[in-house]
Structure formats: structure tokens, C-alpha cells
Motif scaffolding. Sequence first.
Motif, PDB file in Angstrom:
ATOM      1  N   VAL A  41      -4.089  16.302   0.221  1.00 24.99           N
ATOM      2  CA  VAL A  41      -3.826  15.794  -1.116  1.00 24.99           C
ATOM      3  C   VAL A  41      -5.178  15.330  -1.623  1.00 24.99           C
ATOM      4  N   VAL A  42      -5.754  16.104  -2.539  1.00 25.38           N
ATOM      5  CA  VAL A  42      -7.091  15.821  -3.062  1.00 25.38           C
ATOM      6  C   VAL A  42      -6.928  15.351  -4.504  1.00 25.38           C
ATOM      7  N   TYR A  43      -7.321  14.090  -4.740  1.00 26.66           N
ATOM      8  CA  TYR A  43      -7.209  13.602  -6.107  1.00 26.66           C
ATOM      9  C   TYR A  43      -8.586  13.271  -6.673  1.00 26.66           C
ATOM     10  N   PHE A  44      -8.825  13.788  -7.870  1.00 30.66           N
ATOM     11  CA  PHE A  44     -10.058  13.542  -8.612  1.00 30.66           C
ATOM     12  C   PHE A  44      -9.782  12.414  -9.598  1.00 30.66           C
ATOM     13  N   TYR A  45     -10.698  11.481  -9.669  1.00 32.29           N
ATOM     14  CA  TYR A  45     -10.529  10.347 -10.574  1.00 32.29           C
ATOM     15  C   TYR A  45     -11.869  10.040 -11.245  1.00 32.29           C
ATOM     16  N   PRO A  46     -11.843   9.376 -12.398  1.00 30.91           N
ATOM     17  CA  PRO A  46     -13.076   9.166 -13.154  1.00 30.91           C
ATOM     18  C   PRO A  46     -14.101   8.216 -12.521  1.00 30.91           C
ATOM     19  N   LYS A  47     -13.694   6.995 -12.110  1.00 30.09           N
ATOM     20  CA  LYS A  47     -14.714   6.021 -11.715  1.00 30.09           C
ATOM     21  C   LYS A  47     -14.126   4.878 -10.898  1.00 30.09           C
ATOM     22  N   ASN A  48     -14.850   4.497  -9.848  1.00 26.86           N
ATOM     23  CA  ASN A  48     -14.464   3.342  -9.034  1.00 26.86           C
ATOM     24  C   ASN A  48     -14.405   2.066  -9.882  1.00 26.86           C
ATOM     25  N   PHE A  49     -13.514   1.168  -9.501  1.00 27.02           N
ATOM     26  CA  PHE A  49     -13.389  -0.184 -10.054  1.00 27.02           C
ATOM     27  C   PHE A  49     -12.870  -0.245 -11.490  1.00 27.02           C
ATOM     28  N   THR A  50     -12.451   0.874 -12.074  1.00 27.80           N
ATOM     29  CA  THR A  50     -11.816   0.819 -13.388  1.00 27.80           C
ATOM     30  C   THR A  50     -10.322   0.587 -13.170  1.00 27.80           C
ATOM     31  N   PRO A  51      -9.617   0.016 -14.142  1.00 32.52           N
ATOM     32  CA  PRO A  51      -8.214  -0.337 -13.918  1.00 32.52           C
ATOM     33  C   PRO A  51      -7.317   0.827 -13.484  1.00 32.52           C
ATOM     34  N   GLY A  52      -7.386   1.952 -14.186  1.00 36.56           N
ATOM     35  CA  GLY A  52      -6.527   3.084 -13.839  1.00 36.56           C
ATOM     36  C   GLY A  52      -6.873   3.688 -12.493  1.00 36.56           C
ATOM     37  N   CYS A  53      -8.159   3.788 -12.202  1.00 36.95           N
ATOM     38  CA  CYS A  53      -8.596   4.378 -10.933  1.00 36.95           C
ATOM     39  C   CYS A  53      -8.275   3.464  -9.759  1.00 36.95           C
ATOM     40  N   THR A  54      -8.377   2.163  -9.973  1.00 39.59           N
ATOM     41  CA  THR A  54      -8.009   1.209  -8.927  1.00 39.59           C
ATOM     42  C   THR A  54      -6.514   1.282  -8.667  1.00 39.59           C
ATOM     43  N   ARG A  55      -5.721   1.349  -9.719  1.00 41.03           N
ATOM     44  CA  ARG A  55      -4.260   1.449  -9.578  1.00 41.03           C
ATOM     45  C   ARG A  55      -3.889   2.725  -8.810  1.00 41.03           C
ATOM     46  N   GLU A  56      -4.542   3.835  -9.143  1.00 43.28           N
ATOM     47  CA  GLU A  56      -4.255   5.096  -8.465  1.00 43.28           C
ATOM     48  C   GLU A  56      -4.648   5.030  -6.984  1.00 43.28           C
ATOM     49  N   ALA A  57      -5.849   4.539  -6.698  1.00 42.00           N
ATOM     50  CA  ALA A  57      -6.312   4.439  -5.308  1.00 42.00           C
ATOM     51  C   ALA A  57      -5.389   3.542  -4.492  1.00 42.00           C
ATOM     52  N   CYS A  58      -4.987   2.418  -5.061  1.00 40.23           N
ATOM     53  CA  CYS A  58      -4.092   1.502  -4.338  1.00 40.23           C
ATOM     54  C   CYS A  58      -2.705   2.106  -4.175  1.00 40.23           C
ATOM     55  N   GLY A  59      -2.273   2.929  -5.118  1.00 42.36           N
ATOM     56  CA  GLY A  59      -1.002   3.639  -4.976  1.00 42.36           C
ATOM     57  C   GLY A  59      -1.048   4.628  -3.823  1.00 42.36           C
ATOM     58  N   PHE A  60      -2.143   5.382  -3.720  1.00 39.63           N
ATOM     59  CA  PHE A  60      -2.294   6.292  -2.583  1.00 39.63           C
ATOM     60  C   PHE A  60      -2.410   5.500  -1.282  1.00 39.63           C
ATOM     61  N   ARG A  61      -3.088   4.360  -1.318  1.00 42.30           N
ATOM     62  CA  ARG A  61      -3.188   3.502  -0.131  1.00 42.30           C
ATOM     63  C   ARG A  61      -1.803   3.057   0.329  1.00 42.30           C
ATOM     64  N   ASP A  62      -1.000   2.591  -0.626  1.00 42.43           N
ATOM     65  CA  ASP A  62       0.327   2.070  -0.285  1.00 42.43           C
ATOM     66  C   ASP A  62       1.265   3.155   0.212  1.00 42.43           C
ATOM     67  N   SER A  63       1.017   4.403  -0.148  1.00 39.19           N
ATOM     68  CA  SER A  63       1.853   5.538   0.294  1.00 39.19           C
ATOM     69  C   SER A  63       1.186   6.365   1.379  1.00 39.19           C
ATOM     70  N   TYR A  64       0.044   5.924   1.849  1.00 36.60           N
ATOM     71  CA  TYR A  64      -0.757   6.706   2.793  1.00 36.60           C
ATOM     72  C   TYR A  64       0.032   7.097   4.046  1.00 36.60           C
ATOM     73  N   GLU A  65       0.727   6.173   4.637  1.00 33.65           N
ATOM     74  CA  GLU A  65       1.486   6.478   5.858  1.00 33.65           C
ATOM     75  C   GLU A  65       2.603   7.480   5.585  1.00 33.65           C
ATOM     76  N   ASP A  66       3.188   7.434   4.402  1.00 31.92           N
ATOM     77  CA  ASP A  66       4.215   8.418   4.032  1.00 31.92           C
ATOM     78  C   ASP A  66       3.610   9.826   3.989  1.00 31.92           C
ATOM     79  N   PHE A  67       2.415   9.946   3.425  1.00 32.33           N
ATOM     80  CA  PHE A  67       1.728  11.240   3.395  1.00 32.33           C
ATOM     81  C   PHE A  67       1.372  11.691   4.806  1.00 32.33           C
ATOM     82  N   ARG A  68       0.904  10.768   5.631  1.00 35.61           N
ATOM     83  CA  ARG A  68       0.542  11.104   7.011  1.00 35.61           C
ATOM     84  C   ARG A  68       1.761  11.590   7.801  1.00 35.61           C
TER      85      ARG A  68
END
Length: 152
Positions: free
Chosen positions: A33-60
Amino acid sequence: MALKIGDQVPDLSLKDETGKEFNFRNADNKALVVYFYPKNFTPGCTREACGFRDSYEDFRELGAEVIGVSSDSKESHSKFKIKHQLPFLLLSDFNKKARKAFGVRSNLLGLLPGRETFVFNKAGNLIFRFNSLNSSIHIEEAFIALRKSLQE
């Protein structure tokens, strides 16, 4: 040229947040699962990264590895990863070679780097591609596509 369903994952390497080379074709028989995002530490990109973090074990559990890609430096990726406790790789695409190879287009009249998610099966074939500025729905869409592909 944009990737189409069925295409192979591009054969290219980028450096991760530690400076180590990662080649997309060397995924050790895992779905990607490869996701491209605009920039670290921006609100939307942080929300997306944390969403993938919170679902990481489900993907694994489905046999997939999550990988985030932006043009940020490895130093910025390292800080972002530590601050938000991200368990997956963040790859630096400062020269945009991955964006070009995957066919990720810019958004908002070319002002913002695109936000797009790609799901590849264990054979390295593209099974799902999703483009939306709404960062919060990428995780669910990728998970549904991956789960559906395993049921087929």
C-alpha cells in the motif's frame, strides 16, 4: 504515464528516513500500500499518516506493507515518524521520480503535490488506485481493495 490496473510496481529505489535504499520490486512477497502525500507535519498529511498508523496491524494481517512517499527530506521524515510513532517506511522522493513513475498528478492547478494511494498484490500488480484530496478516506479505501482482492 500513469499506472493502470494490472501494471507492475515500478522498478525504482528511494531512500527511507534512515538513508537506506528501498526498491519497490523487493517487497518480500508482500502486498504494498503505497501512499503519496504532499508534506510532513501539515494537518491533512498528519491525519492520513496517523490513520495508516492506527490501521497498520490490520494491513499487516492481510500480508501488506504500508509505505508513505513525499518529497520531504529523510531528516524531515525521521522527525515526522518519531513524533507520530509511525511503524512504516517513509520514502523521500525529492526529485519526483516516483511521482512520475506512478503517474501521480498535482492537485489544485498544479500548486500541491498529489495525494494518491496505490495497492499492489503480492505479485506486484496494481489492483487499486485512489486519488482524493480528502486524506481521511485513503486508509479505508485501500483496506477494502486489499481485502476484496484476497477474497477473489
